[in-house]
Design a protein around this motif. Sequence first.
Motif, PDB file in Angstrom:
ATOM      1  N   HIS A 247      30.524  42.524   0.557  1.00  0.00           N
ATOM      2  CA  HIS A 247      29.078  42.822  -0.054  1.00  0.00           C
ATOM      3  C   HIS A 247      28.942  44.519   0.170  1.00  0.00           C
ATOM      4  O   HIS A 247      28.084  45.118  -0.167  1.00  0.00           O
ATOM      5  N   GLN A 248      29.892  44.981   0.966  1.00  0.00           N
ATOM      6  CA  GLN A 248      29.944  46.427   1.140  1.00  0.00           C
ATOM      7  C   GLN A 248      30.747  47.279   0.473  1.00  0.00           C
ATOM      8  O   GLN A 248      30.566  48.628   0.487  1.00  0.00           O
ATOM      9  N   VAL A 249      31.623  46.817  -0.183  1.00  0.00           N
ATOM     10  CA  VAL A 249      32.460  47.563  -1.145  1.00  0.00           C
ATOM     11  C   VAL A 249      31.573  48.006  -2.394  1.00  0.00           C
ATOM     12  O   VAL A 249      30.872  47.210  -3.056  1.00  0.00           O
ATOM     13  N   LEU A 250      31.451  49.289  -2.602  1.00  0.00           N
ATOM     14  CA  LEU A 250      30.874  49.711  -3.535  1.00  0.00           C
ATOM     15  C   LEU A 250      31.801  50.249  -4.838  1.00  0.00           C
ATOM     16  O   LEU A 250      31.137  50.058  -5.988  1.00  0.00           O
ATOM     17  N   TYR A 251      32.763  50.611  -4.685  1.00  0.00           N
ATOM     18  CA  TYR A 251      33.682  51.110  -5.735  1.00  0.00           C
ATOM     19  C   TYR A 251      35.353  50.907  -5.394  1.00  0.00           C
ATOM     20  O   TYR A 251      35.652  50.692  -4.272  1.00  0.00           O
ATOM     21  N   THR A 252      35.968  50.931  -6.285  1.00  0.00           N
ATOM     22  CA  THR A 252      37.482  50.930  -6.034  1.00  0.00           C
ATOM     23  C   THR A 252      37.947  52.045  -6.801  1.00  0.00           C
ATOM     24  O   THR A 252      37.574  52.423  -7.914  1.00  0.00           O
TER      25      THR A 252
ATOM     26  N   GLU B 147      40.070  42.146  -9.022  1.00  0.00           N
ATOM     27  CA  GLU B 147      39.176  40.770  -9.379  1.00  0.00           C
ATOM     28  C   GLU B 147      38.793  40.239  -8.479  1.00  0.00           C
ATOM     29  O   GLU B 147      37.596  39.443  -8.453  1.00  0.00           O
ATOM     30  N   THR B 148      39.516  39.944  -7.189  1.00  0.00           N
ATOM     31  CA  THR B 148      38.822  39.186  -6.125  1.00  0.00           C
ATOM     32  C   THR B 148      37.591  39.869  -5.290  1.00  0.00           C
ATOM     33  O   THR B 148      36.574  39.319  -5.130  1.00  0.00           O
ATOM     34  N   LEU B 149      37.773  41.347  -5.225  1.00  0.00           N
ATOM     35  CA  LEU B 149      36.557  42.053  -4.984  1.00  0.00           C
ATOM     36  C   LEU B 149      35.350  41.634  -5.666  1.00  0.00           C
ATOM     37  O   LEU B 149      34.218  41.739  -5.481  1.00  0.00           O
ATOM     38  N   VAL B 150      35.567  41.747  -6.822  1.00  0.00           N
ATOM     39  CA  VAL B 150      34.299  41.998  -7.956  1.00  0.00           C
ATOM     40  C   VAL B 150      33.869  40.302  -7.953  1.00  0.00           C
ATOM     41  O   VAL B 150      32.570  40.181  -7.735  1.00  0.00           O
TER      42      VAL B 150
END
Length: 161
Positions: A102-107, A147-150
């Motif tokens: 939930h803290q990932v904003l971008y890659t 894909e996993t992060l999204v």
Amino acid sequence: MNGDIPADHTLDPGIVSCWRAAATTSAGVFLCLLALLCYLAPASIVLVLAVCAAALTVALTAVDLLWLIPLRARYFRYALTERGVEIHTGRFLYRRILIPYHQVLYTNVRRGPLLRKYGLESLQIGTLGERFTVPGLKSDVIEHIEETLVSRSAGQYVASE
């Protein structure tokens, strides 16, 4: 996730060659600059210092190429767990990073000239306060991670009314 190397994914073996090429290039540029300095300022003290700096550069580059770069690649691991992305680095100076989904904003995918030569890419994972890099991955692995992060972060956000 126990033991010396806790996470379950490693970097592509080609990253060692890529890092070795980068270290060799950096050392070569530095040695060329030293040669230019000796040419422009031929004083004896400058020559002595330049020879000492060149010897030190060659010695440290050899240590880096033969020992440090393979160790850095060997002890870099990452995993996609149910809590988030875990990154484990180092053997002597061990570091474990957990990036909750939930803290990932971008890659961000980086492909420099050396990485492209070896068919590799680096994945940067950005949060609000920091950016973390997983170097030396193939493009299909990066696509799977993205894909996993999204998919895992999509269920984390609930609209408030």
